[in-house]
Design a protein around this motif. Structure first.
Motif, mmCIF file in Angstrom:
data_model
loop_
_atom_site.group_PDB
_atom_site.id
_atom_site.type_symbol
_atom_site.label_atom_id
_atom_site.label_comp_id
_atom_site.label_asym_id
_atom_site.label_seq_id
_atom_site.Cartn_x
_atom_site.Cartn_y
_atom_site.Cartn_z
ATOM 1 N N LEU A 101 0.837 -1.204 0.000
ATOM 2 C CA LEU A 101 0.000 0.000 0.000
ATOM 3 C C LEU A 101 0.871 1.254 0.000
ATOM 4 C CD1 LEU A 101 -2.759 1.348 0.088
ATOM 5 C CD2 LEU A 101 -2.719 1.102 2.578
ATOM 6 N N LYS A 102 1.931 1.247 0.783
ATOM 7 C CA LYS A 102 2.835 2.407 0.828
ATOM 8 C C LYS A 102 3.462 2.649 -0.550
ATOM 9 C CE LYS A 102 6.609 4.399 3.425
ATOM 10 N NZ LYS A 102 7.362 4.341 4.662
ATOM 11 N N ARG A 103 3.893 1.595 -1.193
ATOM 12 C CA ARG A 103 4.477 1.733 -2.542
ATOM 13 C C ARG A 103 3.453 2.291 -3.529
ATOM 14 N NH1 ARG A 103 6.473 -3.774 -1.666
ATOM 15 N NH2 ARG A 103 8.431 -3.545 -0.569
ATOM 16 N N PHE A 104 2.218 1.800 -3.427
ATOM 17 C CA PHE A 104 1.170 2.284 -4.320
ATOM 18 C C PHE A 104 0.917 3.776 -4.103
ATOM 19 C CE2 PHE A 104 -3.353 3.276 -4.902
ATOM 20 C CZ PHE A 104 -3.447 3.095 -6.274
ATOM 21 N N LEU A 105 0.803 4.197 -2.861
ATOM 22 C CA LEU A 105 0.523 5.603 -2.568
ATOM 23 C C LEU A 105 1.674 6.521 -2.956
ATOM 24 C CD1 LEU A 105 -1.250 5.210 0.882
ATOM 25 C CD2 LEU A 105 -2.307 5.582 -1.357
ATOM 26 N N GLU A 106 2.873 5.978 -3.036
ATOM 27 C CA GLU A 106 4.033 6.776 -3.421
ATOM 28 C C GLU A 106 4.211 6.895 -4.934
ATOM 29 O OE1 GLU A 106 7.152 4.800 -1.275
ATOM 30 O OE2 GLU A 106 6.804 5.988 0.532
ATOM 31 N N LEU A 107 3.408 6.165 -5.725
ATOM 32 C CA LEU A 107 3.490 6.286 -7.182
ATOM 33 C C LEU A 107 3.199 7.725 -7.597
ATOM 34 C CD1 LEU A 107 1.588 3.067 -8.326
ATOM 35 C CD2 LEU A 107 4.061 3.480 -8.427
ATOM 36 N N LYS A 108 3.919 8.220 -8.577
ATOM 37 C CA LYS A 108 3.780 9.611 -9.000
ATOM 38 C C LYS A 108 2.347 9.941 -9.416
ATOM 39 C CE LYS A 108 5.987 13.177 -11.738
ATOM 40 N NZ LYS A 108 5.587 14.194 -10.804
ATOM 41 N N ASP A 109 1.704 9.066 -10.174
ATOM 42 C CA ASP A 109 0.324 9.326 -10.601
ATOM 43 C C ASP A 109 -0.615 9.466 -9.410
ATOM 44 O OD1 ASP A 109 1.081 9.233 -13.237
ATOM 45 O OD2 ASP A 109 0.382 7.184 -13.575
ATOM 46 N N VAL A 110 -0.433 8.641 -8.407
ATOM 47 C CA VAL A 110 -1.308 8.693 -7.230
ATOM 48 C C VAL A 110 -1.010 9.938 -6.408
ATOM 49 C CG1 VAL A 110 -1.968 7.516 -5.092
ATOM 50 C CG2 VAL A 110 -1.549 6.184 -7.168
ATOM 51 N N SER A 111 0.255 10.176 -6.107
ATOM 52 C CA SER A 111 0.601 11.328 -5.263
ATOM 53 C C SER A 111 0.297 12.663 -5.944
ATOM 54 C CB SER A 111 2.068 11.260 -4.837
ATOM 55 O OG SER A 111 2.920 11.334 -5.963
ATOM 56 N N ASP A 112 0.373 12.716 -7.275
ATOM 57 C CA ASP A 112 0.028 13.945 -7.993
ATOM 58 C C ASP A 112 -1.484 14.173 -8.073
ATOM 59 O OD1 ASP A 112 2.702 14.453 -8.386
ATOM 60 O OD2 ASP A 112 2.710 13.881 -10.511
ATOM 61 N N SER A 113 -2.254 13.100 -7.971
ATOM 62 C CA SER A 113 -3.706 13.199 -8.134
ATOM 63 C C SER A 113 -4.448 13.535 -6.848
ATOM 64 C CB SER A 113 -4.259 11.881 -8.681
ATOM 65 O OG SER A 113 -3.714 11.612 -9.959
ATOM 66 N N TYR A 114 -3.838 13.243 -5.693
ATOM 67 C CA TYR A 114 -4.545 13.404 -4.422
ATOM 68 C C TYR A 114 -3.699 14.174 -3.419
ATOM 69 C CZ TYR A 114 -7.343 9.666 -6.415
ATOM 70 O OH TYR A 114 -8.130 8.915 -7.241
ATOM 71 N N ASP A 115 -4.329 15.099 -2.718
ATOM 72 C CA ASP A 115 -3.671 15.806 -1.626
ATOM 73 C C ASP A 115 -3.767 14.995 -0.336
ATOM 74 O OD1 ASP A 115 -2.988 18.019 -3.189
ATOM 75 O OD2 ASP A 115 -4.964 18.918 -2.870
ATOM 76 N N VAL A 116 -4.916 14.364 -0.128
ATOM 77 C CA VAL A 116 -5.173 13.594 1.079
ATOM 78 C C VAL A 116 -5.880 12.298 0.690
ATOM 79 C CG1 VAL A 116 -6.428 13.531 3.271
ATOM 80 C CG2 VAL A 116 -5.393 15.660 2.500
ATOM 81 N N ILE A 117 -5.446 11.208 1.280
ATOM 82 C CA ILE A 117 -6.119 9.921 1.105
ATOM 83 C C ILE A 117 -6.468 9.413 2.494
ATOM 84 C CG2 ILE A 117 -5.899 7.542 0.321
ATOM 85 C CD1 ILE A 117 -3.885 8.567 -1.776
#
Length: 75
Positions: free
Chosen positions: A11-27
């Motif tokens: 899950l940590k690796r997924f949330l650190e993906l550039k597409d994910v981190s650029d798309s969301y401010d807060v999860i």
């Protein structure tokens, strides 16, 4: 242990993906109050925790466990 650690860190690796981190401010991830793999993965991926405890012995022990799990990850 090594395989379990890799699963917990997915899950940590997924949330650190550039597409994910650029798309969301807060999860926000709402997990069950257990020591299951989803809860452990969420704690290891978290930058912040919101833990609404009940002031009962079992709840206080679980709160302590969650903080001990998160503390090494936050440094």
């Amino acid at each position: 242990n090594e395989v379990l650690e890799k699963v917990h860190l997915q899950l940590k690796r997924f949330l650190e993906l550039k597409d994910v981190s650029d798309s969301y401010d807060v999860i926000i991830i709402d997990t069950p109050p257990s020591k299951g793999p989803l809860t452990i993965a969420a704690i290891k991926a978290a930058t912040h925790l919101v833990i609404p405890p009940q002031m009962q012995q079992f709840s206080i022990e679980e709160l302590y466990w969650m903080l001990q799990l998160w503390k090494p990850e936050s440094y």
